[in-house]
Motif scaffolding. Structure first.
Motif, short mmCIF file in Angstrom:
data_model
loop_
_atom_site.label_atom_id
_atom_site.label_comp_id
_atom_site.label_asym_id
_atom_site.label_seq_id
_atom_site.Cartn_x
_atom_site.Cartn_y
_atom_site.Cartn_z
N HIS A 97 30.53 -13.17 -35.67
CA HIS A 97 30.44 -12.26 -34.39
C HIS A 97 31.09 -11.06 -34.73
N THR A 98 32.14 -10.95 -35.42
CA THR A 98 32.64 -9.61 -35.63
C THR A 98 32.03 -8.58 -36.38
N ASN A 124 25.55 -16.93 -39.08
CA ASN A 124 25.33 -18.25 -38.38
C ASN A 124 25.07 -18.02 -36.81
N HIS A 125 25.17 -16.78 -36.54
CA HIS A 125 24.96 -16.30 -35.15
C HIS A 125 24.02 -15.26 -35.08
N PRO A 130 21.06 -6.67 -34.10
CA PRO A 130 20.74 -5.16 -34.22
C PRO A 130 21.39 -4.33 -35.05
N ILE A 131 22.45 -4.46 -35.80
CA ILE A 131 23.06 -3.78 -36.77
C ILE A 131 22.20 -3.61 -37.74
N TYR A 173 32.84 -14.13 -42.02
CA TYR A 173 31.83 -15.28 -41.86
C TYR A 173 32.76 -16.36 -41.53
N MET A 174 32.74 -16.93 -40.24
CA MET A 174 33.77 -18.10 -39.86
C MET A 174 33.38 -19.37 -40.11
#
Length: 289
Positions: A97-98, A124-125, A130-131, A173-174
Motif C-alpha cells: 500500500h505505502t 498484492n494490491h 499509477p506510480i 511489501y506486507m
C-alpha cells in the motif's frame, strides 16, 4: 579484459601473510589496486577483504583469472566472489500500500544515484500502479487470495525469473515470504521495516510507540531470511523524538528514515560492498567510487 573496475570480496580464516599473498597475486596479473579494505573479526578469527582493481592493460580473461585465483584461494580456505562491473543489476521492487519507498527508489534510479535497472514492480494490491506508469516501469498486480498464497508466490517467481532479476527489494511489501521463495534468492532480497521490532509488531506500530512514549524511532534494512525480520542487518538509522510527537508525526519521521536506510542498503548491495557472515553483514564503506 576490457577497461573496467573489478571487485573481489574475500572471507577466510585469519592468518599471517594474507595481504601480501592477495595483493601480490593481483600485481603479478597486471592489475592496479584502486582500493583495498580489510576487517578482522578477532572474536571469530575471521578475515574480510574488499579489493577493487583497475583492469586497464591486462590481457587475462575472466575464466583464466578465476581459475588462477582459485589456486590461491583453495589452500587458504577463501570464500570469495568477483564482480566485473560490466553490467547493471536487474532489480524488482515489491510493494503493497505505502508509496514512499517506491517513489524514492524509482527517483534515485532514474537520476543515476542507484546503478541498476528497475525492471518490474510487483504488488498484492493495485493501488500503486499509477506510480509505475509515471516511471514507465511494468507493474504486475498479483493478489493473494485466501487459499492461494502458494500460487501467488509462484506467479511472482515466474515474473522475477522472466526478467532475470538479480535483486528483490521489499519496499514495504506486507506479506510473509515462504521458505521456498527466500531459499530461491539467498542474500538477494532486501527488506525494510521500522526499528521497533521485535516490539510493536503488527498494525499501527507508531500508535503503539506513541503510547509507550518512545524517545527514538528508526528503520532497519536487512536481507530476508527464514527468521522473520531477523536477517543480516545492512543499514540502520534513528532519530530522537519527544513527548510532543504525535502518532502522525512519528509515522512521517519514520517514513523519511525508511527511505534513506533502504536506499543506502540497496546501494551497498549494488556496489558490491557487503559480505554476509553467519547472521551478520560486513558492510564496507564506499572507497571513493
Amino acid at each position: 579484459m576490457k577497461s573496467q573496475i573489478v571487485t573481489f570480496l574475500i572471507k577466510c580464516p585469519d592468518q599471517k601473510g594474507l595481504v601480501a599473498k592477495i595483493t601480490n597475486f593481483f600485481y603479478d596479473k597486471g592489475f592496479n589496486i584502486v582500493s583495498c579494505q580489510q576487517y578482522v573479526n578477532a572474536i571469530e578469527d575471521t578475515y574480510f577483504m574488499r579489493v577493487r582493481l583497475n583492469a586497464d592493460g591486462t590481457d587475462i580473461s575472466k575464466v583464466s583469472l578465476e581459475k588462477s585465483f582459485l589456486e590461491l584461494a583453495t589452500p587458504l580456505d577463501f570464500d570469495w566472489s568477483v564482480n566485473y562491473g560490466d553490467k547493471k543489476q536487474n532489480v524488482a521492487i515489491m510493494v503493497s500500500h505505502t508509496s514512499h519507498n517506491l517513489y524514492d527508489l524509482l527517483e534515485r534510479s532514474k537520476e543515476g544515484r542507484l546503478d541498476c535497472n528497475v525492471k518490474v514492480i510487483l504488488s498484492n494490491h493495485d493501488k500503486l500502479r499509477p506510480i509505475a506508469k509515471m516511471f514507465n516501469i511494468p507493474f504486475h498486480y498479483l493478489p493473494v487470495t485466501k487459499d492461494g498464497k502458494e500460487v501467488q508466490e509462484k506467479q511472482v517467481m515466474d515474473v522475477l525469473d522472466a526478467n532475470e532479476i538479480d535483486l528483490v527489494v521489499m519496499a514495504r511489501y506486507m506479506q510473509i515470504l515462504s521458505s521456498n521463495f527466500i531459499n530461491r534468492y539467498p542474500e538477494r532480497i532486501i527488506n525494510i521495516h521500522h526499528s521497533f521490532l521485535p516490539a510493536f509488531q503488527g498494525a499501527n506500530p507508531y500508535k503503539k510507540a506513541y503510547e509507550r512514549g518512545v524517545k527514538l524511532i528508526g528503520a532497519t534494512a536487512h536481507y530476508a531470511t527464514l527468521d522473520l525480520d531477523e536477517g543480516p542487518i545492512i543499514e540502520q538509522d534513528v532519530k530522537p523524538v519527544t513527548h510532543e510527537s504525535t502518532p502522525t508525526t512519528l509515522k512521517i519521521i519514520g517514513a523519511d528514515i525508511e527511505k534513506l536506510v533502504l536506499a543506502r542498503a540497496v546501494k551497498c548491495h549494488l556496489n558490491y560492498q557487503i559480505i554476509v557472515s553467519g547472521n551478520r553483514a560486513i558492510v564496507f564503506p564506499e572507497a571513493g567510487e
